[in-house]
Design a protein around this motif. Structure first.
Motif, PDB file in Angstrom:
ATOM      1  N   MET A  28      32.938  40.314 -74.712  1.00 62.50           N
ATOM      2  CA  MET A  28      31.133  40.764 -74.724  1.00 62.50           C
ATOM      3  C   MET A  28      31.635  39.506 -76.028  1.00 62.50           C
ATOM      4  O   MET A  28      31.676  38.991 -77.125  1.00 62.50           O
ATOM      5  CB  MET A  28      31.302  42.066 -74.667  1.00 62.50           C
ATOM      6  CG  MET A  28      31.046  43.016 -73.941  1.00 62.50           C
ATOM      7  SD  MET A  28      31.116  45.131 -74.663  1.00 62.50           S
ATOM      8  CE  MET A  28      31.721  45.227 -75.652  1.00 62.50           C
ATOM      9  N   CYS A  29      30.075  38.927 -75.522  1.00 62.60           N
ATOM     10  CA  CYS A  29      29.320  38.399 -77.029  1.00 62.60           C
ATOM     11  C   CYS A  29      28.621  38.681 -77.636  1.00 62.60           C
ATOM     12  O   CYS A  29      28.915  40.723 -78.059  1.00 62.60           O
ATOM     13  CB  CYS A  29      28.452  37.471 -76.167  1.00 62.60           C
ATOM     14  SG  CYS A  29      26.873  38.517 -75.775  1.00 62.60           S
ATOM     15  N   GLU A  30      28.149  38.809 -79.388  1.00 61.76           N
ATOM     16  CA  GLU A  30      28.228  38.871 -80.627  1.00 61.76           C
ATOM     17  C   GLU A  30      27.311  40.025 -80.270  1.00 61.76           C
ATOM     18  O   GLU A  30      27.355  41.435 -80.560  1.00 61.76           O
ATOM     19  CB  GLU A  30      28.037  37.951 -81.455  1.00 61.76           C
ATOM     20  CG  GLU A  30      28.034  39.199 -82.776  1.00 61.76           C
ATOM     21  CD  GLU A  30      27.793  38.117 -84.076  1.00 61.76           C
ATOM     22  OE1 GLU A  30      26.930  38.175 -84.993  1.00 61.76           O
ATOM     23  OE2 GLU A  30      27.816  36.451 -84.150  1.00 61.76           O
ATOM     24  N   ARG A  31      26.180  39.942 -79.985  1.00 62.05           N
ATOM     25  CA  ARG A  31      25.226  40.937 -79.751  1.00 62.05           C
ATOM     26  C   ARG A  31      25.118  41.983 -78.615  1.00 62.05           C
ATOM     27  O   ARG A  31      25.216  43.009 -78.685  1.00 62.05           O
ATOM     28  CB  ARG A  31      23.674  40.130 -79.422  1.00 62.05           C
ATOM     29  CG  ARG A  31      22.993  39.003 -79.829  1.00 62.05           C
ATOM     30  CD  ARG A  31      22.092  38.750 -80.000  1.00 62.05           C
ATOM     31  NE  ARG A  31      22.082  37.727 -78.785  1.00 62.05           N
ATOM     32  CZ  ARG A  31      21.193  37.052 -78.253  1.00 62.05           C
ATOM     33  NH1 ARG A  31      19.429  37.503 -78.505  1.00 62.05           N
ATOM     34  NH2 ARG A  31      21.060  36.227 -77.005  1.00 62.05           N
ATOM     35  N   CYS A  32      26.173  42.319 -77.782  1.00 60.66           N
ATOM     36  CA  CYS A  32      26.633  42.718 -76.799  1.00 60.66           C
ATOM     37  C   CYS A  32      27.668  43.634 -77.246  1.00 60.66           C
ATOM     38  O   CYS A  32      27.586  44.763 -77.279  1.00 60.66           O
ATOM     39  CB  CYS A  32      27.248  42.453 -75.300  1.00 60.66           C
ATOM     40  SG  CYS A  32      26.054  42.000 -74.666  1.00 60.66           S
ATOM     41  N   ALA A  33      28.486  42.808 -78.178  1.00 59.72           N
ATOM     42  CA  ALA A  33      29.511  43.897 -79.009  1.00 59.72           C
ATOM     43  C   ALA A  33      28.794  44.640 -79.685  1.00 59.72           C
ATOM     44  O   ALA A  33      29.202  45.907 -80.093  1.00 59.72           O
ATOM     45  CB  ALA A  33      30.346  42.627 -79.080  1.00 59.72           C
ATOM     46  N   ARG A  34      27.821  44.306 -80.381  1.00 56.06           N
ATOM     47  CA  ARG A  34      27.592  45.306 -81.832  1.00 56.06           C
ATOM     48  C   ARG A  34      26.450  46.198 -80.868  1.00 56.06           C
ATOM     49  O   ARG A  34      27.217  47.360 -81.418  1.00 56.06           O
ATOM     50  CB  ARG A  34      26.395  44.904 -82.798  1.00 56.06           C
ATOM     51  CG  ARG A  34      25.618  44.696 -83.702  1.00 56.06           C
ATOM     52  CD  ARG A  34      25.218  43.577 -84.254  1.00 56.06           C
ATOM     53  NE  ARG A  34      24.229  43.460 -83.623  1.00 56.06           N
ATOM     54  CZ  ARG A  34      24.063  41.966 -83.508  1.00 56.06           C
ATOM     55  NH1 ARG A  34      24.970  41.062 -83.799  1.00 56.06           N
ATOM     56  NH2 ARG A  34      23.607  41.590 -83.301  1.00 56.06           N
ATOM     57  N   GLU A  35      25.750  46.104 -79.681  1.00 56.89           N
ATOM     58  CA  GLU A  35      25.601  47.369 -79.262  1.00 56.89           C
ATOM     59  C   GLU A  35      26.154  48.241 -78.925  1.00 56.89           C
ATOM     60  O   GLU A  35      26.381  49.253 -78.475  1.00 56.89           O
ATOM     61  CB  GLU A  35      24.741  47.365 -77.989  1.00 56.89           C
ATOM     62  CG  GLU A  35      23.256  46.175 -78.077  1.00 56.89           C
ATOM     63  CD  GLU A  35      22.733  45.916 -76.716  1.00 56.89           C
ATOM     64  OE1 GLU A  35      21.784  45.336 -76.433  1.00 56.89           O
ATOM     65  OE2 GLU A  35      23.705  44.997 -75.917  1.00 56.89           O
ATOM     66  N   TYR A  36      27.625  47.593 -77.783  1.00 64.18           N
ATOM     67  CA  TYR A  36      28.689  48.679 -77.907  1.00 64.18           C
ATOM     68  C   TYR A  36      29.443  48.939 -78.899  1.00 64.18           C
ATOM     69  O   TYR A  36      29.913  50.818 -78.882  1.00 64.18           O
ATOM     70  CB  TYR A  36      29.618  47.330 -77.367  1.00 64.18           C
ATOM     71  CG  TYR A  36      30.766  48.092 -76.251  1.00 64.18           C
ATOM     72  CD1 TYR A  36      31.073  48.867 -75.313  1.00 64.18           C
ATOM     73  CD2 TYR A  36      31.586  48.968 -76.848  1.00 64.18           C
ATOM     74  CE1 TYR A  36      31.928  49.269 -74.098  1.00 64.18           C
ATOM     75  CE2 TYR A  36      33.166  49.048 -76.324  1.00 64.18           C
ATOM     76  CZ  TYR A  36      33.115  48.986 -75.104  1.00 64.18           C
ATOM     77  OH  TYR A  36      34.226  50.189 -74.569  1.00 64.18           O
ATOM     78  N   GLY A  37      29.637  48.682 -79.350  1.00 59.01           N
ATOM     79  CA  GLY A  37      29.624  49.881 -80.982  1.00 59.01           C
ATOM     80  C   GLY A  37      29.291  50.763 -82.317  1.00 59.01           C
ATOM     81  O   GLY A  37      29.392  51.660 -82.972  1.00 59.01           O
ATOM     82  N   ASP A  38      27.713  50.802 -81.183  1.00 57.69           N
ATOM     83  CA  ASP A  38      26.609  51.646 -81.908  1.00 57.69           C
ATOM     84  C   ASP A  38      26.651  52.830 -81.879  1.00 57.69           C
ATOM     85  O   ASP A  38      25.932  52.485 -80.669  1.00 57.69           O
ATOM     86  CB  ASP A  38      25.426  51.090 -82.542  1.00 57.69           C
ATOM     87  CG  ASP A  38      24.593  51.942 -82.747  1.00 57.69           C
ATOM     88  OD1 ASP A  38      24.590  52.742 -83.375  1.00 57.69           O
ATOM     89  OD2 ASP A  38      23.586  50.476 -83.581  1.00 57.69           O
TER      90      ASP A  38
END
Length: 307
Positions: free
Chosen positions: A158-168
């Motif tokens: 995942m890119c940074e933005r997708c990873a941020r969504e995935y972890g929230d």
């Protein structure tokens, strides 16, 4: 009085947003503890006021996520461990001899449809848009528990933005295993028989001159295939989809690779195209599946009951 429960939820509870649902409920009812996916369901350790704990369990059972199916909720009173927060834990890799139910693939939800057609959204026209409430499930999983590393999405970091969504835990895409975008996810690809005018990615110097008659013959599948074209950007992806529409409107037949196999597609209003597909499939009389955009479109050509 503060009490503690161990809760096991069985059914279709993985890949459907169940853990973030439990997390939000825990915040609502002031519950501390944890939740995790295991191979035989979802496990919860919950600590809170007895009345709030009861309401937590009732809502857990009666108002689960739409895509889930709760078949059993088992409760066990346990000693307090004095947790001061609620957390989502990583999946339990043990108990591999047991299994849980995995959700089927889910049609694109209304929220994702809105994003898909919103020019200001970063997933505008991204063909593989999905979230916790929709998208592929059963056809991408390789083993339990249902985590990204256990699916075909493991090859798409995942890119940074997708990873941020995935972890929230409060995000709609929290632990959505197929979470992706143009930057980091899979892309559409395209190949067509050489000789078709306007072919994407065709090299004029090497393109074989194949006549329209040859391409419409029953053995057209033997004609040379052009090079693979990838829709790595929105513009490239849009060009592939536009080319597909152009050829469908011209009476051609497309093979569309879906999650679980290939769909052979043609214009159902084009008698020649349907006849050609029947000849190639050796399917003279048996009905083909017909796709339509809306129920109103179906009503124009079929009798549709209220049910």
């Amino acid at each position: 009085m503060i009490e503690a429960l161990d809760i096991q939820v069985k059914g279709i509870v993985q890949g459907v947003g169940f853990r973030p649902f439990v997390y939000r409920l825990a915040k609502k009812y002031l519950i501390n503890g944890w939740v995790l996916n295991a191979t035989d369901g979802v496990f919860i350790h919950a600590e809170g006021e007895a009345k709030l704990l009861d309401e937590f369990v009732i809502e857990l059972s009666e108002n689960p996520p739409a895509a889930s199916r709760v078949e059993e909720v088992a409760l066990k009173e346990v000693p307090l461990e004095d947790f001061d927060s609620f957390e989502i834990r990583f999946s339990d890799a043990g108990a591999v001899e047991k299994t849980t139910l995995v959700s089927p693939d889910l049609a694109t939800c209304d929220d994702c449809v809105r994003e898909l057609f919103n020019p200001n959204d970063r997933r505008y026209r991204y063909p593989f848009i999905n979230c916790t409430n929709c998208g592929p499930r059963f056809t991408i999983i390789e083993k339990l528990p249902y985590d990204r590393k256990s699916t075909s999405m493991k090859d798409f970091p995942m890119c940074e933005r997708c990873a941020r969504e995935y972890g929230d835990p409060l995000d709609r895409r929290f632990h959505a295993q197929p979470d992706a975008c143009f930057e980091c996810g899979p892309h559409v690809s395209w190949r067509e028989h050489e000789g078709l005018p306007g072919a994407l990615g065709a090299n004029p110097e090497t393109q074989t001159d194949v006549s329209r008659e040859t391409l419409r013959a029953a053995d057209a599948i033997a004609a040379p295939l052009g090079q693979m074209t990838w829709g790595s950007t929105r513009a490239e992806s849009d060009a592939i989809l536009a080319r597909a529409v152009e050829l469908l409107c011209a009476g051609k037949i497309l093979a569309v690779k879906g999650l679980g196999g290939f769909h052979l597609v043609c214009d159902a209003n084009n008698a020649d195209a349907v006849a050609l597909l029947r000849a190639r499939k050796r399917r003279e009389g048996k009905a083909f599946a017909v796709m339509a955009a809306t129920t109103d479109d179906v009503r124009r050509v079929c009798e549709v009951s209220d049910a």
